[in-house]
Structure formats: structure tokens, C-alpha cells
Design an enzyme around this catalytic site. Structure first.
Site, mmCIF file in Angstrom:
data_model
loop_
_atom_site.group_PDB
_atom_site.id
_atom_site.type_symbol
_atom_site.label_atom_id
_atom_site.label_comp_id
_atom_site.label_asym_id
_atom_site.label_seq_id
_atom_site.Cartn_x
_atom_site.Cartn_y
_atom_site.Cartn_z
ATOM 1 C CG MET A 30 -1.755 -43.042 -47.457
ATOM 2 S SD MET A 30 -2.065 -42.817 -49.201
ATOM 3 C CE MET A 30 -3.841 -42.783 -49.242
ATOM 4 N N GLY A 31 -2.226 -40.783 -43.129
ATOM 5 C CA GLY A 31 -2.611 -39.650 -42.282
ATOM 6 C C GLY A 31 -4.098 -39.362 -42.321
ATOM 7 C CG LEU A 33 -3.724 -40.644 -38.303
ATOM 8 C CD1 LEU A 33 -2.778 -40.905 -37.139
ATOM 9 C CD2 LEU A 33 -3.618 -41.766 -39.326
ATOM 10 C CG HIS A 37 -6.074 -44.275 -39.797
ATOM 11 N ND1 HIS A 37 -6.830 -43.183 -40.140
ATOM 12 C CD2 HIS A 37 -5.637 -44.812 -40.957
ATOM 13 C CE1 HIS A 37 -6.852 -43.056 -41.456
ATOM 14 N NE2 HIS A 37 -6.138 -44.033 -41.981
ATOM 15 N N GLY A 153 -6.006 -52.719 -42.178
ATOM 16 C CA GLY A 153 -7.438 -52.784 -41.949
ATOM 17 C C GLY A 153 -8.153 -53.670 -42.956
ATOM 18 C CD GLU A 154 -11.017 -58.240 -41.145
ATOM 19 O OE1 GLU A 154 -12.187 -57.885 -40.870
ATOM 20 O OE2 GLU A 154 -10.526 -59.335 -40.806
ATOM 21 C CE LYS A 155 -12.889 -47.607 -45.989
ATOM 22 N NZ LYS A 155 -11.718 -47.213 -46.799
ATOM 23 C CB SER A 192 -8.790 -40.169 -44.851
ATOM 24 O OG SER A 192 -8.058 -40.972 -43.952
HETATM 25 P P1 AMP Z 1 -5.083 -45.171 -45.284
HETATM 26 O O1 AMP Z 1 -4.581 -44.070 -44.422
HETATM 27 O O2 AMP Z 1 -6.427 -44.934 -45.858
HETATM 28 O O3 AMP Z 1 -4.046 -45.622 -46.294
HETATM 29 O O4 AMP Z 1 -5.279 -46.419 -44.322
HETATM 30 C C1 AMP Z 1 -4.233 -46.881 -43.502
HETATM 31 C C2 AMP Z 1 -4.650 -48.162 -42.839
HETATM 32 O O5 AMP Z 1 -5.814 -47.951 -42.056
HETATM 33 C C3 AMP Z 1 -5.007 -49.274 -43.851
HETATM 34 O O6 AMP Z 1 -4.513 -50.505 -43.360
HETATM 35 C C4 AMP Z 1 -6.505 -49.251 -43.836
HETATM 36 O O7 AMP Z 1 -7.077 -50.484 -44.185
HETATM 37 C C5 AMP Z 1 -6.783 -48.915 -42.386
HETATM 38 N N1 AMP Z 1 -8.132 -48.382 -42.225
HETATM 39 C C6 AMP Z 1 -8.687 -47.353 -42.907
HETATM 40 N N2 AMP Z 1 -9.975 -47.171 -42.533
HETATM 41 C C7 AMP Z 1 -10.234 -48.110 -41.594
HETATM 42 C C8 AMP Z 1 -11.377 -48.454 -40.811
HETATM 43 N N3 AMP Z 1 -12.526 -47.796 -40.936
HETATM 44 N N4 AMP Z 1 -11.280 -49.489 -39.934
HETATM 45 C C9 AMP Z 1 -10.117 -50.167 -39.804
HETATM 46 N N5 AMP Z 1 -8.986 -49.893 -40.507
HETATM 47 C C10 AMP Z 1 -9.045 -48.882 -41.381
#
Ligand code: AMP
Length: 289
Positions: A30-31, A33, A37, A153-155, A192
């Protein structure tokens, strides 16, 4: 790096690559970054010949009280970071491109992808409709990009399992690849949403990870008082300044069912938490085996 905005353009780009025998990976985001990411992009570059990042702030996965309107957006900076990493294409569609009927609320959709059970606990219990919004948009992205592999991400561990299950159940031929959580030097999982934290909240935030680690260490050491360990952990978070704890729980790594006994540790467990610092909801999880 090529920036593509239309479904036709990204489709024909990926088709060309795949016809040339290249393996294509996608990194949906979702940006806003950060290094988390970018670690997904790195993993995708290692596992694939061509990598497409997507940026779309998906209205379907936000609840009415959520932060959709204020969610950080900075596409120019994001594009620069992706380009520097060596990402081959960015797909950044407009809302009109993704929702040509002008419908941006899940309740008005004619087709919704719903994964049951895995979505019921943890974040699913506190964010009604959230995972339907995620699976519906990810199914659309997979249909649009048609990648060989997708990196998550495993987060967002629950999201990762839900998407993997969706692909399995719907025979979507995309390999879902997990990537470990990237953290700040004090342990806070990069997100983010960390941008929302005040200096004081940012100071408290790493306690979420430390607390999860503490619970995981007790579990692996054979702690048989899981209930009191978890309620002490909840109390420690609240005492430190977290305003609300949605959940802190140990669960099976595959089914996400709460762990009631140490026996299940053998098949793999993780400790999960979601907690609020003021208006900001943080989530994190760590392995317990
Ligand atoms: P988002 O932009 O928050 O939707 O995240 C996009 C992708 O990035 C998802 O697969 C998240 O799990 C991954 N992600 C977000 N934060 C982290 C992080 N700290 N470490 C690894 N992957 C992440």
C-alpha cells in the site's frame, strides 16, 4: 523502472516476460515503503527474473473508523526506492482503474473472496471485513498481474496464511513466499503506520516486541502457566502506556488456533499481539519454537 497504471499495460508486460520464459514475482503493497517492503523486493529479485511491485491503498480493507483517508501516500519517493533496489516495474493503478463501477465498499461488491476460520481470530475478530477486503483485492491483483510468485511479510502473519489458503482453495497458480519481519534497531517492527507515533509513543512502542519475545521464551522454556503469562504480558503493556490491547495470544502456526496446552508447541507456535498507542494500532508476532 517502468511505472504502469493500466491493467492492459501490466498484463501485456508480464505476458511478454512469461513468453520469454522468465519467472515473474509480485510484491503487493500500500506504499509508504520502508525497509520491510524493500526486503520483500530483495527476496523476489532472488527468486524471480522479473519483479513487479504494486502500490494501491485498498479502500476495501479499511473499516469506517480506520485511517484510509490519512494513510501516508508518497508515490514519487516509493518509486525512487523501488528503482534503486532494481525492481523492474511498478503497477500503481488509480481507484477508477481497479473499480470501474465506482464501487469502493465491500458491502456493495457483487463478488467477494472470503476465507473462513483462519480469518476469525486475531485481527479478524477486531477488524470485521478486513480480510475479505484483503483477499478480494489480492485475488484481483493476481488476476491482473498473473505472477508466478507473490511475496508477503511475516509481520502480517495471519494475512500471509489467509492468502496462501485462498490460493490453495481456488487453485490460483501463485506461489506465496513468506519473508521475515524487518525491525528497527530497538526491535520495533517496521510499519508505514509507525509514522503516526508521537516521540513519546515511539519510545514505548518497542515494548510490544520485547513482550512477545518474553512470552515466547517462557513458552519454549516449558512454562505451563500460559494464561497467567499472557495476562501478565497484557498488564505490562498497559502499565507501560499502551492504551488498549486487542489481543496477546499464542497460536498454532498453521491453523492459528489458540494454544491451550504446551503439547501443541511441538507442531509450531507463534505469539501474536495487537495493541494501541493512542490512535495507532500496532501488530507484531514472533515464533515460539
Ligand atoms: P502494507 O504496505 O502494509 O500493506 O504491506 C505490504 C507488504 O509488506 C505485506 O506483505 C507486509 O506483510 C509486508 N511488510 C510490512 N512491514 C514489514 C516488515 N517490517 N517486514 C517485512 N515485511 C513487511
Amino acid at each position: 523502472m517502468n511505472v504502469l497504471r493500466s491493467i492492459d499495460d501490466i498484463r501485456s508486460q508480464v505476458r511478454q516476460w512469461r513468453q520469454a520464459g522468465l519467472r515473474v514475482g509480485v510484491v503487493p503493497t500500500m506504499g509508504a515503503l520502508h525497509k520491510g517492503h524493500l526486503s520483500l523486493v530483495e527476496a523476489a529479485l532472488l527468486g524471480c527474473d522479473r519483479v513487479v511491485a504494486t502500490i494501491f491503498v485498498n479502500p476495501l480493507q479499511f473499516g469506517p473508523a480506520d485511517d484510509f483517508r490519512i494513510y501516508p501516500r508518497d508515490e514519487a519517493t516509493d518509486a525512487r526506492k523501488l528503482d534503486e533496489k532494481g525492481c523492474h516495474a511498478l503497477f500503481a493503478p488509480s481507484e477508477a482503474e481497479m473499480f470501474p463501477d465506482g464501487i469502493t465498499a465491500l458491502k456493495d461488491f457483487k463478488t467477494v473472496v472470503h476465507v473462513s476460520q483462519l480469518t476469525e481470530g486475531l485481527c479478524g475478530a477486531f477488524r470485521p471485513g478486513h480480510f475479505d477486503g484483503v483477499t478480494t483485492i489480492v485475488a484481483k491483483l493476481f488476476g491482473i498481474v498473473q505472477p508466478d510468485a507473490a511475496y508477503f511479510g511475516e509481520k502480517d502473519y495471519q494475512q500471509l496464511l489467509v492468502i496462501r489458503r485462498m490460493c490453495r482453495d481456488l487453485n490460483i497458480p501463485v506461489e506465496v513466499v513468506p519473508v521475515p519481519t524487518v525491525r528497527e534497531s530497538d526491535g520495533l517492527a517496521m510499519s508505514s503506520r509507525n509514522q503516526y507515533l508521537s516521540p513519546e509513543e515511539r519510545h514505548i512502542a518497542p515494548l510490544l516486541y520485547q513482550t512477545l519475545r518474553g512470552v515466547a521464551e517462557r513458552l519454549t522454556a516449558g512454562d505451563d502457566k500460559l494464561d497467567s503469562t499472557l495476562s501478565n504480558a497484557r498488564r505490562a503493556l498497559l502499565d507501560a502506556g499502551f492504551t488498549k490491547v486487542d489481543y496477546i495470544t499464542a497460536a498454532d502456526v498453521e491453523t492459528l488456533e489458540p494454544l491451550e496446552s504446551l503439547k501443541r508447541l511441538k507442531s509450531g507456535a507463534r505469539v501474536f499481539a495487537a495493541a494501541w498507542l493512542g490512535q495507532t494500532r500496532l501488530i507484531d508476532n514472533v515464533p515460539a519454537t
